[in-house]
Scaffold this motif. Sequence first.
Motif, short mmCIF file in Angstrom:
data_model
loop_
_atom_site.label_atom_id
_atom_site.label_comp_id
_atom_site.label_asym_id
_atom_site.label_seq_id
_atom_site.Cartn_x
_atom_site.Cartn_y
_atom_site.Cartn_z
N UNK A 1 0.85 -1.18 0.00
CA UNK A 1 0.00 0.00 0.00
C UNK A 1 0.90 1.24 0.00
N UNK A 2 0.51 2.25 -0.77
CA UNK A 2 1.27 3.48 -0.85
C UNK A 2 1.26 4.23 0.48
N UNK A 3 2.30 5.04 0.68
CA UNK A 3 2.43 5.80 1.91
C UNK A 3 1.18 6.63 2.20
N UNK A 4 0.68 7.35 1.21
CA UNK A 4 -0.48 8.22 1.42
C UNK A 4 -1.69 7.48 1.93
N UNK A 5 -1.97 6.32 1.36
CA UNK A 5 -3.13 5.53 1.80
C UNK A 5 -2.94 5.03 3.23
N UNK A 44 12.42 12.87 8.11
CA UNK A 44 12.65 11.86 9.15
C UNK A 44 12.03 12.27 10.48
N UNK A 45 12.13 13.53 10.84
CA UNK A 45 11.54 14.00 12.11
C UNK A 45 10.03 13.74 12.13
N UNK A 46 9.37 14.07 11.04
CA UNK A 46 7.92 13.84 10.97
C UNK A 46 7.58 12.36 11.01
N UNK A 47 8.39 11.53 10.34
CA UNK A 47 8.16 10.08 10.38
C UNK A 47 8.30 9.53 11.79
N UNK A 51 5.36 7.77 13.84
CA UNK A 51 5.48 6.41 14.36
C UNK A 51 5.06 6.33 15.82
N UNK A 52 5.36 7.38 16.58
CA UNK A 52 4.93 7.40 17.98
C UNK A 52 3.41 7.50 18.08
N UNK A 53 2.81 8.30 17.23
CA UNK A 53 1.35 8.43 17.21
C UNK A 53 0.72 7.08 16.86
N UNK A 63 3.40 -1.44 8.37
CA UNK A 63 4.54 -0.76 7.75
C UNK A 63 4.06 0.15 6.63
N UNK A 64 4.88 1.12 6.33
CA UNK A 64 4.61 2.05 5.25
C UNK A 64 5.63 1.80 4.16
N UNK A 65 5.20 1.58 2.95
CA UNK A 65 6.11 1.37 1.83
C UNK A 65 6.37 2.72 1.19
N UNK A 66 7.62 3.14 1.24
CA UNK A 66 8.01 4.42 0.69
C UNK A 66 8.50 4.23 -0.74
#
Length: 82
Positions: A1-5, A44-47, A51-53, A63-66
């Motif tokens: 699945x794409x990152x956005x979805x 990276x900071x936002x990721x 991830x904490x959220x 997982x997120x596929x980038x």
Amino acid sequence: MHFGKQLILIRKQHGLSQEKLAKQLYVSRQTISSWENDKTYPDLKSLLILSKIANKSVDSRVSLRLPAHWPGLHSSQCLVHL
């Protein structure tokens, strides 16, 4: 699945609007929209904040596929485990 979805699913699972998620990530609502539409990608900071959220109630195996063209990636794909 794409990152956005994946981001849309995580945001909705946590009952967050784009505006509320943007405040938690210290970005604009337009930035969240851009990520959700796979036009741009988080730094990276936002990721790390995302991830904490997500780890509050989302299984750690999600997982997120980038995409390969994500800035800083040298391999064809990368998995970011949340």
